[in-house]
Design a protein around this motif. Structure first.
Motif, PDB file in Angstrom:
ATOM      1  N   THR A 106      41.933  34.631  38.468  1.00 23.73           N
ATOM      2  CA  THR A 106      41.228  35.905  38.295  1.00 23.73           C
ATOM      3  C   THR A 106      40.895  36.546  39.633  1.00 23.73           C
ATOM      4  O   THR A 106      41.184  37.726  39.872  1.00 23.73           O
ATOM      5  CB  THR A 106      39.932  35.694  37.489  1.00 23.73           C
ATOM      6  OG1 THR A 106      40.225  35.084  36.234  1.00 23.73           O
ATOM      7  CG2 THR A 106      39.242  37.025  37.240  1.00 23.73           C
ATOM      8  N   LEU A 110      42.210  40.020  41.625  1.00 23.91           N
ATOM      9  CA  LEU A 110      41.289  41.102  41.962  1.00 23.91           C
ATOM     10  C   LEU A 110      41.361  41.505  43.427  1.00 23.91           C
ATOM     11  O   LEU A 110      40.937  42.602  43.795  1.00 23.91           O
ATOM     12  CB  LEU A 110      39.841  40.678  41.649  1.00 23.91           C
ATOM     13  CG  LEU A 110      39.483  40.491  40.176  1.00 23.91           C
ATOM     14  CD1 LEU A 110      38.098  39.866  40.052  1.00 23.91           C
ATOM     15  CD2 LEU A 110      39.529  41.813  39.430  1.00 23.91           C
ATOM     16  N   HIS A 224      32.487  40.795  40.453  1.00 23.02           N
ATOM     17  CA  HIS A 224      33.069  40.002  39.373  1.00 23.02           C
ATOM     18  C   HIS A 224      32.039  39.019  38.848  1.00 23.02           C
ATOM     19  O   HIS A 224      31.412  38.296  39.631  1.00 23.02           O
ATOM     20  CB  HIS A 224      34.290  39.243  39.875  1.00 23.02           C
ATOM     21  CG  HIS A 224      34.859  38.299  38.861  1.00 23.02           C
ATOM     22  ND1 HIS A 224      35.421  38.745  37.684  1.00 23.02           N
ATOM     23  CD2 HIS A 224      34.930  36.937  38.835  1.00 23.02           C
ATOM     24  CE1 HIS A 224      35.836  37.691  36.986  1.00 23.02           C
ATOM     25  NE2 HIS A 224      35.544  36.588  37.649  1.00 23.02           N
ATOM     26  N   SER A 226      31.567  35.662  36.847  1.00 25.05           N
ATOM     27  CA  SER A 226      32.247  34.471  36.345  1.00 25.05           C
ATOM     28  C   SER A 226      31.204  33.630  35.614  1.00 25.05           C
ATOM     29  O   SER A 226      30.361  32.983  36.236  1.00 25.05           O
ATOM     30  CB  SER A 226      32.860  33.682  37.513  1.00 25.05           C
ATOM     31  OG  SER A 226      33.703  32.652  37.042  1.00 25.05           O
ATOM     32  N   SER A 268      34.488  43.450  36.632  1.00 19.21           N
ATOM     33  CA  SER A 268      35.379  42.509  35.951  1.00 19.21           C
ATOM     34  C   SER A 268      34.543  41.311  35.542  1.00 19.21           C
ATOM     35  O   SER A 268      33.446  41.085  36.078  1.00 19.21           O
ATOM     36  CB  SER A 268      36.535  42.061  36.862  1.00 19.21           C
ATOM     37  OG  SER A 268      36.043  41.481  38.061  1.00 19.21           O
TER      38      SER A 268
END
Length: 301
Positions: A106, A110, A224, A226, A268
């Motif tokens: 991921t 990005l 992002h 996670s 994201s």
């Protein structure tokens, strides 16, 4: 969050760790109603399906001490390509795991889209082991180290050469199980960590305000998220492979997601480590979808 085009990418990978079943996580999350939940908020959702992960017997890469290294590389390379394509098309990548080793792909995907990406790591673990410090050789305990440039060359340089995120742009939230090697690395690199001590002492509201302000002070051009479901207490998310008691509560997690939505900084996200084999009536996947609702702007009133 403004209405977005969300690209859902499933990664049925369970080779970054030693317990079978987390490969069924993307299906469980879909079954819990992820697409309908996000569409009801008003987002345009495109389900891209699952990354193809080869069905292989578990092997150990004995030469480097990392389990299933080649299979993890293959799956993460495919993921990186798909995430990069989503960002290039102006979509919001929402990745469904699978074990946490998928964060390698991921974040690699990005990198091209951001010059100064921030990362919020919502997890009971810091995932900063390397082959030298890992007690298990499980790659799902290494993705954050890999993404700052530490680890096996084929992982560090996956999809593009070098680190994918700056150490000073990382915030870890909910940590309560940290190996000695990880602790030393965190101190050496000065990574910002809010353990359960800070959450208990100051409250989730303070922690999230501080974390958001910290990343904004770094002038990040995207963040992002996670999110490992074992960041929550096992009372709420029993279907995870490495549960750690004393975790973040269900309501605290919703508050965290709501505050991230209010901040507008998330560009994201990935939700990982849902293992239906270990779950109770898909409870953990239901929690994941509920948290997605709060992250993407679902309101009670």
């Amino acid at each position: 969050m403004e209405k977005a085009t969300i690209s859902i990418i499933g990664v049925p990978l369970d080779l970054g760790q030693s317990r079978r079943g987390v490969n069924m996580g993307p299906s469980a999350i879909r079954y819990a109603g992820a697409v309908a939940r996000l569409e009801a908020i008003g987002h345009n959702v495109i389900d891209e399906g699952d990354i193809l992960v080869d069905a292989v017997e578990r092997i150990e890469s004995s030469d480097v001490g990392l389990k299933n290294l080649n299979e993890v590389i293959k799956a993460n390379t495919k993921l990186a390509e798909q995430v990069e394509a989503a960002v290039t098309d102006g979509k919001f990548p929402l990745v469904l795991g699978g074990d946490h080793s998928i964060a390698i792909g991921t974040l690699a995907g990005l990198k091209k889209g951001y010059n100064n990406l921030g990362v919020i790591w919502y997890d009971a673990h810091t995932d900063m082991n390397t082959a030298e410090t890992s007690p298990s050789g499980n790659i799902h305990g290494m993705p954050l180290a890999v993404c700052i440039g530490l680890g096996h060359d084929s992982l560090v340089n996956l999809h593009s050469e070098g680190p994918k995120v700056k150490t000073e742009n990382i915030v870890i939230i909910g940590a309560r199980s940290v190996d000695p090697g990880e602790r030393a690395l965190i101190e050496e690199k000065g990574i910002k960590v809010y353990t359960m001590h800070e959450i208990d002492r100051y409250g989730m509201s303070y922690v999230m305000e501080d974390a958001i302000a910290y990343l904004q002070s770094r002038e990040v051009d995207g963040v992002h998220l996670s999110l490992d479901l074992d960041g929550l207490d096992p009372l709420y998310t029993p279907g995870v492979g490495t549960p750690v008691p004393g975790g973040i509560s269900y309501r605290e997690s919703h508050l965290a997601m709501e505050m991230l939505e209010d901040s507008g900084i998330i560009t994201s996200a990935e939700f990982v480590e849902v293992n239906p084999i270990l779950d109770e009536k898909n409870k953990t996947a239901d929690v994941a979808v509920g948290l997605m609702g709060s992250l993407f702007g679902e309101k009670l009133i």
